[in-house]
Design an enzyme around this catalytic site. Sequence first.
Site, PDB file in Angstrom:
ATOM      1  CB  CYS A   1      -0.987  -0.005   1.173  1.00 55.80           C
ATOM      2  SG  CYS A   1      -0.274   0.229   2.811  1.00 55.80           S
TER       3      CYS A   1
ATOM      4  CB  CYS B   1      -3.757   1.564   7.014  1.00 52.76           C
ATOM      5  SG  CYS B   1      -3.795   2.921   8.193  1.00 52.76           S
ATOM      6  NE  ARG B   2      -4.512   1.404   1.505  1.00 52.10           N
ATOM      7  CZ  ARG B   2      -4.363   2.009   0.333  1.00 52.10           C
ATOM      8  NH1 ARG B   2      -5.282   1.853  -0.606  1.00 52.10           N
ATOM      9  NH2 ARG B   2      -3.312   2.748   0.084  1.00 52.10           N
ATOM     10  CB  SER B   3       0.350  -3.414   2.746  1.00 49.96           C
ATOM     11  OG  SER B   3       1.117  -2.426   3.373  1.00 49.96           O
TER      12      SER B   3
ATOM     13  CG  ASN C   1       4.271  -1.687   5.220  1.00 53.79           C
ATOM     14  OD1 ASN C   1       5.350  -2.047   5.670  1.00 53.79           O
ATOM     15  ND2 ASN C   1       3.291  -2.531   5.059  1.00 53.79           N
TER      16      ASN C   1
ATOM     17  CG  ASP D   1      -5.061   4.898   2.985  1.00 52.47           C
ATOM     18  OD1 ASP D   1      -5.121   4.520   4.180  1.00 52.47           O
ATOM     19  OD2 ASP D   1      -4.024   5.359   2.471  1.00 52.47           O
TER      20      ASP D   1
END
Length: 152
Positions: free
Chosen positions: A9, A14-16, A12, A124
Site C-alpha cells: 500500500c 494500514c492496508r498492507s 505500510n 485507505d
Amino acid sequence: MTTSILFVCLGNICRSPTAEGVFRALSAQAGLSVVIDSAGTAGWHIGKPPYAPMQEAARTHGYDLADLRARQFNAKDFDRFDLILGMDAENIADIERLRPAGNTTQVKLFLEYAAESVPSEVPDPYYTRDFDTPIRLIESACQGLIDQLRRQ
C-alpha cells in the site's frame, strides 16, 4: 505454485500490514506454507508499527498486527516474491515504475481475489477513518487467494 506474496500500500501502516496479518492467520488455519510480507511505496513510516486505530480494528476482528513494522517497497522485491499485490491502482503504478527490465513477477490488484463482488481497490482508512470496511474486503480477498493457492 506461488510461495511468496508481498502486500503493498502507500505507507505500510494500514492496508498492507492488515493484509499481511489477516493472510498470515488465515493461511496458517488453512495449513498453507507461504512466505508473506508487506511494504509501502512511500518511506514515511519505515520501522514504525501499523497505525494504532488500524491495529485496534484488526484486534477487534481477531488479528494481531503488533509485531509488524513498516518498510518501503524496492526493486529487489521483484526477485524475492512470486506475487505482488497492490491495494489500489496508484500503488500498482508505483510498483511498476520500479520493475527491473525483463522481470516477469506477477503484480495485481489485491481485490481481484475477493470471493464476492467488491470495489477494485481497498479504501485507505488513514484518510476515510473507516477501518472495518477495509478489513472485511481484505478478509474476502485473502480467502479467495487461499482458495486459488489450494487449487494450484
